[in-house]
Design a protein around this motif. Structure first.
Motif, mmCIF file in Angstrom:
data_model
loop_
_atom_site.group_PDB
_atom_site.id
_atom_site.type_symbol
_atom_site.label_atom_id
_atom_site.label_comp_id
_atom_site.label_asym_id
_atom_site.label_seq_id
_atom_site.Cartn_x
_atom_site.Cartn_y
_atom_site.Cartn_z
ATOM 1 N N TRP A 173 0.751 -1.213 0.077
ATOM 2 C CA TRP A 173 -0.189 0.055 -0.106
ATOM 3 C C TRP A 173 0.785 1.145 -0.016
ATOM 4 O O TRP A 173 0.683 2.175 -0.480
ATOM 5 C CB TRP A 173 -0.910 -0.097 1.168
ATOM 6 C CG TRP A 173 -2.017 -1.095 1.210
ATOM 7 C CD1 TRP A 173 -1.962 -2.303 1.782
ATOM 8 C CD2 TRP A 173 -3.164 -0.840 0.377
ATOM 9 N NE1 TRP A 173 -3.236 -3.170 1.485
ATOM 10 C CE2 TRP A 173 -3.670 -2.233 0.768
ATOM 11 C CE3 TRP A 173 -4.047 -0.101 -0.323
ATOM 12 C CZ2 TRP A 173 -5.153 -2.491 0.357
ATOM 13 C CZ3 TRP A 173 -5.442 -0.318 -0.730
ATOM 14 C CH2 TRP A 173 -5.741 -1.851 -0.374
ATOM 15 N N TRP A 180 1.997 2.111 -3.519
ATOM 16 C CA TRP A 180 0.725 2.578 -4.240
ATOM 17 C C TRP A 180 0.552 3.953 -3.809
ATOM 18 O O TRP A 180 0.204 4.876 -4.685
ATOM 19 C CB TRP A 180 -0.459 1.760 -3.941
ATOM 20 C CG TRP A 180 -0.584 0.398 -4.692
ATOM 21 C CD1 TRP A 180 -0.148 -0.558 -4.275
ATOM 22 C CD2 TRP A 180 -1.238 0.540 -5.814
ATOM 23 N NE1 TRP A 180 -0.647 -1.703 -5.354
ATOM 24 C CE2 TRP A 180 -1.176 -0.995 -6.420
ATOM 25 C CE3 TRP A 180 -1.799 1.360 -6.863
ATOM 26 C CZ2 TRP A 180 -1.624 -1.296 -7.545
ATOM 27 C CZ3 TRP A 180 -2.160 0.745 -7.867
ATOM 28 C CH2 TRP A 180 -2.430 -0.428 -8.244
ATOM 29 N N GLN A 181 0.553 4.546 -2.624
ATOM 30 C CA GLN A 181 0.188 5.947 -2.328
ATOM 31 C C GLN A 181 1.326 6.598 -2.934
ATOM 32 O O GLN A 181 1.067 7.769 -3.250
ATOM 33 C CB GLN A 181 0.432 5.853 -0.628
ATOM 34 C CG GLN A 181 -0.718 5.213 -0.003
ATOM 35 C CD GLN A 181 -0.672 5.389 1.474
ATOM 36 O OE1 GLN A 181 0.202 4.815 2.133
ATOM 37 N NE2 GLN A 181 -1.433 5.958 2.375
ATOM 38 N N LEU A 193 -5.094 -5.360 -6.197
ATOM 39 C CA LEU A 193 -5.012 -4.503 -5.036
ATOM 40 C C LEU A 193 -6.307 -4.281 -4.336
ATOM 41 O O LEU A 193 -6.790 -4.471 -3.615
ATOM 42 C CB LEU A 193 -4.592 -3.079 -5.108
ATOM 43 C CG LEU A 193 -4.506 -2.080 -4.094
ATOM 44 C CD1 LEU A 193 -3.125 -2.360 -3.115
ATOM 45 C CD2 LEU A 193 -4.382 -0.618 -4.803
ATOM 46 N N GLY A 248 -8.396 1.743 -0.512
ATOM 47 C CA GLY A 248 -7.585 2.376 -1.432
ATOM 48 C C GLY A 248 -8.175 3.969 -1.518
ATOM 49 O O GLY A 248 -7.371 4.912 -1.892
ATOM 50 N N ALA A 282 -4.473 5.424 -2.311
ATOM 51 C CA ALA A 282 -3.530 4.378 -2.971
ATOM 52 C C ALA A 282 -4.520 4.005 -4.211
ATOM 53 O O ALA A 282 -5.543 3.537 -4.084
ATOM 54 C CB ALA A 282 -3.444 3.129 -2.184
#
Ligand code: PGA
Ligand code: ZN
Length: 426
Positions: A291, A294-295, A312, A323, A328
């Motif tokens: 995560w 992704w962020q 994800l 998310g 993310a």
């Protein structure tokens, strides 16, 4: 009301067993649900039930799922209104009683959910896109065509699983599709000339062994130009990295281009690609539990580019909410069998839209002739679909269905075009 529900074991496009459900209503309507199946599946996907009996189909039989439909689900849903999709799906969810459809199996539940939807549309005498979308479903999606395959779909010819072209700079779906197909055929010629194999991966794209992941992008750029189109202006590129497939949790590393790389290296790599190529969308650039990475990528480039959560987010409203909260990803990949009912899939699209996420409706690498995703993309005006290369009958069926829908809509049809992606250059 639902009169009968019957399931049987059939085969998918990889020759693996899957579930088909036929549902009949008292007014004489009949609906069929054919369940797809993934290869690079997310850990958090709903449970796909397989028999595990090694003497049949190498353990991949689905007779237990078929039995769950015929013996457990059927008696509990017969008599229900097929058009009350939410009540029907909630009944099956309650019957299962687990968070991941871990008792009955998502393949059993989805088969019934889809069959009921089709039967209800037939009772209403409406095509599926209109039954699901009402009068507002009228936007034909940009077809993101996966013309080079790698990863788990092609014996890791490349680490990156999917290289897609997005023909957005056209006035109609029909013309966009034609452009994509012409690029596909041109690409075959170029690959052949360079001595590459042109056998196909699971989703119909070419799958030659490449020296580096970037080489495939170079070939595709050449093919776009050689086919007479302008890269970036008319046709953009999308990737599905499917990075969970080459991520090692123990090492916290991505095995990419022959070496172990950390998330920062991968972020730099993606930024480099975005500078060089007309990329509009990257799916699963980082692993399903990474995560933080992704962020980072969403913060760095999310204002310009689409980052699609497949493994994800797994079409699961709860994972999607996470998310959204964590910032993310900024786009949802939509796969009905990841969550296992029509209702939850529609909920996920709704939640995505309400939070400024785009939605890309998607096939699975194991497919059937079912064309639900084409109608779903138009019904919900998602503006994007991915359903493989323009090759292999199970992929073509979806692209052809969209041609049919566009023709049916006539002058009210609108092609999503540039509006599909924020990164499109007009
Ligand atoms: P799958 O691949 O169906 O094998 O999961 C499609 C994707 O990763 O998007
Ligand atoms: Zn994916």
């Amino acid at each position: 009301a639902i009169e009968s529900v019957y399931a049987r074991e059939i085969l998918d496009s990889r020759g693996n067993p899957t579930v088909e459900v036929i549902l009949e209503t008292e007014d004489g309507a009949e609906g069929r649900g054919l369940v797809p199946s993934g290869a690079s599946t997310g850990e958090a996907e709903a449970w796909e039930r397989r028999d595990g009996d090694k003497k049949r189909y190498q353990g991949k039989g689905v007779l237990d799922a078929v039995k769950a439909v015929n013996e457990t689900i059927a008696p509990n849903v017969i008599g229900m209104d097929a058009s009350d999709q939410r009540a029907l799906d909630e009944t099956m969810i309650a019957l299962d009683g687990t968070p991941n459809k871990g008792k009955l199996g998502a393949n059993a539940i989805l088969g019934v959910s889809l069959a009921a939807m089709y039967a209800a549309a037939e009772s209403a005498e409406l095509p599926l896109y209109r039954y699901l979308g009402g009068t507002n479903g009228h936007i034909l999606p940009v077809p993101n065509m996966n013309i080079m395959n790698g990863g788990a779909h092609a014996d890791f010819a490349t680490d990156i699983q999917e290289y897609m072209i997005s023909p957005y700079g056209f006035d109609s779906y029909r013309e966009a599709l034609r452009a994509g197909v012409e690029v596909y055929h041109t690409l075959k010629g170029i690959l052949k000339k360079d001595g590459h194999e042109t056998g196909l991966g699971d989703e119909g794209g070419f799958a030659p062994k490449m020296k580096s992941n970037e080489d495939s992008l170079k070939y595709i750029m050449d093919a776009i130009s050689a086919a007479g189109y302008e890269p970036g202006k008319q046709i953009g590129l999308c990737l599905d990295v499917a990075s969970s497939e080459f991520y090692s949790k123990d090492k916290d590393k991505y095995h990419f281009d022959g070496e172990d790389r950390d998330a920062d290296y991968m972020l730099d790599y993606y930024q480099g690609l975005v500078e060089k190529y007309p990329l509009v969308s990257i799916e699963d650039p980082f692993a399903e539990e990474d995560w933080a990475a992704w962020q980072k990528i969403t913060a760095a480039m999310g204002d310009r580019l689409q980052f699609v959560g497949d493994d994800l987010l797994v079409t699961n409203p709860k994972r999607l909410q996470k998310g959204i909260d964590l910032k993310a990803a900024n786009s949802l990949l939509v796969k009905l069998n990841q969550i296992g009912t029509v209702t939850e899939t529609l909920d996920a699209i709704e939640l995505a839209t309400a939070n400024g996420f785009t939605s890309m409706v998607s096939h699975r690498s194991g497919e059937t002739s079912d064309t639900t995703i084409a109608d779903l993309a138009v019904a919900k005006n998602t503006r994007q679909i991915k359903t493989g290369a323009p090759a292999r009958g199970e992929r073509i069926a979806k692209y052809n269905r969209l041609l049919e829908i566009e023709e049916e809509l006539g002058s009210t049809a609108e092609y999503a075009g540039y509006s599909a992606f924020k990164a499109c250059k007009q």
